[in-house]
Design a protein around this motif. Structure first.
Motif, PDB file in Angstrom:
ATOM      1  N   LEU A 228      42.550 -44.185  23.674  1.00 29.01           N
ATOM      2  CA  LEU A 228      41.366 -44.967  24.059  1.00 29.01           C
ATOM      3  C   LEU A 228      40.893 -45.860  22.925  1.00 29.01           C
ATOM      4  CD1 LEU A 228      39.220 -42.360  25.997  1.00 29.01           C
ATOM      5  CD2 LEU A 228      40.722 -44.114  26.891  1.00 29.01           C
ATOM      6  N   THR A 229      40.788 -45.301  21.723  1.00 33.72           N
ATOM      7  CA  THR A 229      40.232 -46.072  20.614  1.00 33.72           C
ATOM      8  C   THR A 229      41.212 -47.146  20.142  1.00 33.72           C
ATOM      9  OG1 THR A 229      40.999 -44.382  19.089  1.00 33.72           O
ATOM     10  CG2 THR A 229      38.719 -44.242  19.782  1.00 33.72           C
ATOM     11  N   VAL A 230      42.507 -46.819  20.166  1.00 30.33           N
ATOM     12  CA  VAL A 230      43.492 -47.797  19.692  1.00 30.33           C
ATOM     13  C   VAL A 230      43.529 -49.014  20.617  1.00 30.33           C
ATOM     14  CG1 VAL A 230      45.973 -48.185  19.539  1.00 30.33           C
ATOM     15  CG2 VAL A 230      44.949 -46.284  18.318  1.00 30.33           C
ATOM     16  N   THR A 231      43.491 -48.782  21.936  1.00 25.50           N
ATOM     17  CA  THR A 231      43.492 -49.951  22.827  1.00 25.50           C
ATOM     18  C   THR A 231      42.268 -50.809  22.564  1.00 25.50           C
ATOM     19  OG1 THR A 231      42.792 -48.328  24.455  1.00 25.50           O
ATOM     20  CG2 THR A 231      44.860 -49.416  24.861  1.00 25.50           C
ATOM     21  N   THR A 283      50.100 -53.096  22.539  1.00 30.09           N
ATOM     22  CA  THR A 283      49.249 -51.994  22.991  1.00 30.09           C
ATOM     23  C   THR A 283      50.087 -50.905  23.658  1.00 30.09           C
ATOM     24  OG1 THR A 283      47.593 -53.675  23.436  1.00 30.09           O
ATOM     25  CG2 THR A 283      47.145 -51.473  24.248  1.00 30.09           C
ATOM     26  N   LEU A 284      50.977 -51.329  24.565  1.00 27.27           N
ATOM     27  CA  LEU A 284      51.792 -50.344  25.271  1.00 27.27           C
ATOM     28  C   LEU A 284      52.664 -49.571  24.296  1.00 27.27           C
ATOM     29  CD1 LEU A 284      52.893 -52.257  28.488  1.00 27.27           C
ATOM     30  CD2 LEU A 284      50.959 -50.724  28.131  1.00 27.27           C
ATOM     31  N   THR A 285      53.245 -50.277  23.303  1.00 25.11           N
ATOM     32  CA  THR A 285      54.121 -49.604  22.334  1.00 25.11           C
ATOM     33  C   THR A 285      53.338 -48.579  21.524  1.00 25.11           C
ATOM     34  OG1 THR A 285      55.212 -51.737  22.122  1.00 25.11           O
ATOM     35  CG2 THR A 285      55.853 -50.026  20.571  1.00 25.11           C
ATOM     36  N   VAL A 286      52.191 -49.011  21.004  1.00 24.76           N
ATOM     37  CA  VAL A 286      51.430 -48.096  20.148  1.00 24.76           C
ATOM     38  C   VAL A 286      50.991 -46.863  20.953  1.00 24.76           C
ATOM     39  CG1 VAL A 286      49.330 -47.826  18.792  1.00 24.76           C
ATOM     40  CG2 VAL A 286      50.682 -49.900  18.575  1.00 24.76           C
ATOM     41  N   CYS A 287      50.496 -47.099  22.169  1.00 28.65           N
ATOM     42  CA  CYS A 287      50.065 -45.958  22.985  1.00 28.65           C
ATOM     43  C   CYS A 287      51.254 -45.058  23.323  1.00 28.65           C
ATOM     44  CB  CYS A 287      49.395 -46.440  24.260  1.00 28.65           C
ATOM     45  SG  CYS A 287      47.815 -47.213  23.946  1.00 28.65           S
ATOM     46  N   GLY A 288      52.403 -45.675  23.600  1.00 24.37           N
ATOM     47  CA  GLY A 288      53.599 -44.886  23.871  1.00 24.37           C
ATOM     48  C   GLY A 288      53.973 -44.041  22.670  1.00 24.37           C
TER      49      GLY A 288
ATOM     50  N   MET B   1      42.790 -51.130  31.103  1.00 27.45           N
ATOM     51  CA  MET B   1      42.509 -49.948  31.908  1.00 27.45           C
ATOM     52  C   MET B   1      43.393 -48.815  31.431  1.00 27.45           C
ATOM     53  SD  MET B   1      42.576 -49.902  35.904  1.00 27.45           S
ATOM     54  CE  MET B   1      41.769 -51.366  36.385  1.00 27.45           C
ATOM     55  N   THR B   2      42.849 -47.689  31.248  1.00 28.03           N
ATOM     56  CA  THR B   2      43.641 -46.617  30.683  1.00 28.03           C
ATOM     57  C   THR B   2      43.396 -45.335  31.444  1.00 28.03           C
ATOM     58  OG1 THR B   2      42.848 -47.591  28.666  1.00 28.03           O
ATOM     59  CG2 THR B   2      44.340 -45.759  28.454  1.00 28.03           C
ATOM     60  N   ASP B   3      44.455 -44.698  31.826  1.00 27.42           N
ATOM     61  CA  ASP B   3      44.306 -43.334  32.302  1.00 27.42           C
ATOM     62  C   ASP B   3      45.228 -42.534  31.449  1.00 27.42           C
ATOM     63  OD1 ASP B   3      43.910 -41.326  34.910  1.00 27.42           O
ATOM     64  OD2 ASP B   3      45.692 -41.034  33.739  1.00 27.42           O
ATOM     65  N   THR B   4      44.655 -41.667  30.680  1.00 28.58           N
ATOM     66  CA  THR B   4      45.500 -40.983  29.740  1.00 28.58           C
ATOM     67  C   THR B   4      45.700 -39.544  30.098  1.00 28.58           C
ATOM     68  OG1 THR B   4      43.506 -41.101  28.516  1.00 28.58           O
ATOM     69  CG2 THR B   4      45.340 -42.348  27.700  1.00 28.58           C
ATOM     70  N   THR B   5      44.939 -39.054  31.006  1.00 25.41           N
ATOM     71  CA  THR B   5      45.102 -37.651  31.317  1.00 25.41           C
ATOM     72  C   THR B   5      46.012 -37.441  32.489  1.00 25.41           C
ATOM     73  OG1 THR B   5      43.199 -37.792  32.714  1.00 25.41           O
ATOM     74  CG2 THR B   5      42.850 -36.992  30.490  1.00 25.41           C
ATOM     75  N   GLY B   6      46.234 -38.455  33.278  1.00 26.55           N
ATOM     76  CA  GLY B   6      47.042 -38.260  34.474  1.00 26.55           C
ATOM     77  C   GLY B   6      46.219 -37.576  35.529  1.00 26.55           C
ATOM     78  N   THR B   7      45.961 -36.326  35.338  1.00 25.60           N
ATOM     79  CA  THR B   7      45.143 -35.636  36.307  1.00 25.60           C
ATOM     80  C   THR B   7      43.687 -35.801  35.939  1.00 25.60           C
ATOM     81  OG1 THR B   7      45.897 -33.803  35.045  1.00 25.60           O
ATOM     82  CG2 THR B   7      46.516 -33.852  37.343  1.00 25.60           C
ATOM     83  N   THR B   8      42.902 -36.098  36.906  1.00 22.83           N
ATOM     84  CA  THR B   8      41.505 -36.331  36.612  1.00 22.83           C
ATOM     85  C   THR B   8      40.706 -35.057  36.782  1.00 22.83           C
ATOM     86  OG1 THR B   8      41.323 -37.034  38.865  1.00 22.83           O
ATOM     87  CG2 THR B   8      41.482 -38.732  37.199  1.00 22.83           C
ATOM     88  N   GLY B   9      39.468 -35.164  36.424  1.00 23.25           N
ATOM     89  CA  GLY B   9      38.648 -33.972  36.365  1.00 23.25           C
ATOM     90  C   GLY B   9      38.377 -33.340  37.701  1.00 23.25           C
ATOM     91  N   THR B  10      38.260 -34.152  38.734  1.00 21.61           N
ATOM     92  CA  THR B  10      37.929 -33.567  40.010  1.00 21.61           C
ATOM     93  C   THR B  10      39.086 -32.778  40.575  1.00 21.61           C
ATOM     94  OG1 THR B  10      38.312 -35.796  40.698  1.00 21.61           O
ATOM     95  CG2 THR B  10      36.086 -34.933  40.974  1.00 21.61           C
TER      96      THR B  10
END
Lengths: 299, 329
Positions: A228-231, A283-288, B1-10
């Protein structure tokens, strides 16, 4: 032959074809306003185009120009500094603060969480305006310095070549710290208490406890926080634009500011598109990489 | 837009059929709504016997709370600061640490008059409401389809949608502005609404998909045995269950739509009457003629207040939603 056809038919019967109707409205919007523009950016980035007349095909020239452009290299350097302020500082501060209170049963955690989250909720423009006042020549920061007799240090923090970059960076740290802390505190609640007892019985001091219990337990949260912070740090248009707009001089420029200026002010649209694509890939590379590194540690 | 958890809280479950389509989902951190896990006094999973060790010493407890108070003050300070500056009497030279001796609302009146904020706040409200409504309208059926039906290319389509979650949308604004001009939508509400619906589609669809996938299958099957069509199952069985998930999603979408800056900057370039609140604030504060800190601060407070009001009402939903990775930057 017939067997495979029968299998195909059986497969087709298992599918629920009307599902596409459920997807259709969303797919139309998504294609028109996300996928098509994205592909068009990639296409535009291969042209020298002023946005009005017919563009000239230049192939990868815009990208090679990116790599050699000194002002963009400078902007990338600033992005690295912002990575430090937006990502490393909040994550490190969040981890340390969490470690300091992990064994405490916090009263009113919900209230604290709500307060710590306020920076995430405020519009970036509001954030920029309030920090501009804090850094103002007449603002609270200078007021505080004068009150304690450090008048010599008082200055226009955002107008000074030397201080503008870290000053903007600190705004990012402020925005992200609460998010990280709330994330880590939530994760810390899930650490089994037995781990701390065991670490203590083994004679682990606070530092070893931090390294061997807390950091590994919060790996998932750390990954999320970093992504989140890096993006944010790499994009970072809103706050920079509304505090310094890249100035003074070039001291706080970032790629996204050039993207905006090239595309909508100086009308070097091809260059701007190339910056957009490069920024996306970066962004995609760093997050990957972040997710991969964390996975390797785990396995 | 970022979804990093895949599964959400609900919803925590996901069928294995999708794991191939979503690279890296195995190692995605899972974050659940933290408030559900808040240990309660005397809760069965936390016997009092252990609390002495678990809670640490009294000194640690004091230190922890002091740190939290300090961090909260730091988090609130900038906003409180501009609020104080805004409350000064008009024209007062507010400096650094001064606190107004009496409360004046004149700065707010000036900002309201000069900065077109009545229009801007209306615009923002309209746009945010439209974005939320349209996004929910297209995300619910899409999430339903991904969660409950089998159809060709489901995995690849889901993967395609994933790119929408991690995409920095700076890469899309340039063609968007030309596209909107071509379609005659530049400087209209649609220019503000439609791209944001597109950007929110991925987040909303994943959110709803995860929710629907977590609803026990037997419930849907029972509805089908009773002769309900699939659309009826969605309307009569699943939707009533998903009110909390929908509220959280709506709150997040509202927040993101309200705060959106770059899209508004690019897509309503020549019509000051259509500026959203953050955009109007940006122009207002960039204007040298209005550089009175009191008025500027009042304008910022005006723009922040609606969101803060919604936040106060729904803060738990915001936090759990954002912590579960539903973050659109």
């Amino acid at each position: 032959m017939t067997a495979s056809r029968a299998r195909l038919r059986a497969w087709a019967r298992r599918q629920y074809w009307p599902a596409y109707l459920y997807l259709l409205p969303g797919a139309v919007v998504y294609v028109l306003f996300v996928l098509r523009p994205l592909l068009m950016t990639a296409w535009i980035s291969l042209f020298d185009w002023d946005g009005l007349t017919l563009g000239t095909w230049v192939g990868p020239d815009n990208y090679t120009a990116l790599l050699t452009d000194p002002r963009l290299r400078e902007a990338l350097l600033h992005s690295l500094v912002f990575l430090f302020f937006y990502a490393l500082v909040p994550v490190a501060a969040g981890l340390v603060l969490t470690a300091l209170m992990v064994r405490v049963r916090i009263r009113g955690l919900g209230v604290f969480r709500a307060l710590l989250f306020v920076p995430q909720v405020l519009s970036t423009v509001v954030v920029a305006v309030s920090w501009r006042w804090i850094y103002d020549p007449d603002g609270p920061l200078n007021g505080l310095l004068r009150a304690v007799g450090l008048d010599a240090l008082a200055r226009s923090w955002l107008g000074d070549n030397a201080t503008a970059l870290p000053a903007v960076g600190l705004i990012g740290s402020w925005v992200m710290c609460g998010l990280c802390l709330v994330l880590f505190l939530a994760g810390a609640l899930r650490i089994p208490r037995e781990l701390f007892e065991a670490a203590r019985l083994d004679g682990a001091g606070p530092v070893r406890e931090f390294r061997t219990v807390i950091v590994p337990a919060l790996r998932g949260e750390t990954g999320l926080a970093l992504v989140l912070t890096v993006t944010q740090a790499l994009r970072n248009f809103d706050i920079v634009w509304n505090t310094t707009a890249g100035g003074p001089g070039h001291s706080t420029t970032v790629p996204s500011v050039f993207l905006y200026q090239d595309a909508f002010v100086s009308r070097e649209v091809g260059d701007a598109a190339a910056i957009g694509i490069a920024l996306t890939l970066l962004t995609l590379t760093v997050c990957g990489l972040i997710t991969r590194v964390l996975r390797e540690r785990e396995g | 837009m970022t979804d990093t958890t895949g599964t959400t809280g609900t919803a925590g479950t996901a069928d294995t059929a999708d794991s191939t389509a979503r690279p890296g989902r195995r190692n995605r951190p899972r974050v659940r709504p933290p408030y559900r896990r808040r240990p309660r006094r005397g809760a069965p999973h936390r016997p009092p016997r252990r609390r002495a060790v678990a809670d640490g010493s009294r000194r640690e407890s004091l230190l922890g709370h002091a740190l939290l108070v300090l961090a909260s003050l730091v988090a609130l300070y900038p906003f409180v600061q501009i609020l104080l500056v805004a409350l000064h009497e008009p024209g007062a030279r507010a400096t650094g640490l001064s606190i107004p001796s009496s409360v004046h609302l004149d700065n707010f009146a000036t900002a309201w008059r000069r900065g077109l904020f009545s229009e801007a706040l209306t615009n923002s409200l309209l746009v945010a409401a439209a974005v939320v409504a349209l996004t929910l309208l297209i995300c619910v059926p899409a999430g339903y389809a991904f969660a409950c039906f089998r159809f060709p290319l489901r995995g690849p389509l889901l993967a395609l949608l994933m790119t929408g979650l991690v995409l920095p949308y700076e890469a899309t604004v340039i063609p968007l502005s030309y596209q909107m001009r071509e379609w005659g939508l530049l400087d209209t509400y649609w220019a503000l609404i439609l791209p944001q619906v597109g950007l929110s589609f991925a987040l909303g669809t994943f959110w709803m998909r995860n929710f629907f996938a977590a609803v026990p299958r037997s419930l849907r099957e029972a509805a089908e045995l009773d002769g309900a069509t699939r659309l009826q199952t969605l309307r009569k069985v699943l939707l009533p269950l998903s009110v909390p998930a929908l509220t959280t999603l709506a709150a997040l979408l509202f927040l993101y739509a309200w705060n959106e800056f770059l899209l508004a900057l690019v897509l309503v370039p020549d019509n000051p009457g259509l500026r959203t609140a953050p955009l109007a604030l940006s122009f207002f504060t960039g204007d040298r003629r209005t550089s009175d800190p009191g008025v500027t601060s009042a304008a910022a407070v005006l723009v922040a207040l609606p969101v803060l009001a919604v936040y106060v009402l729904l803060q738990r939903r915001f936090i759990s939603g954002m912590l579960s990775g539903a973050v659109r930057e």
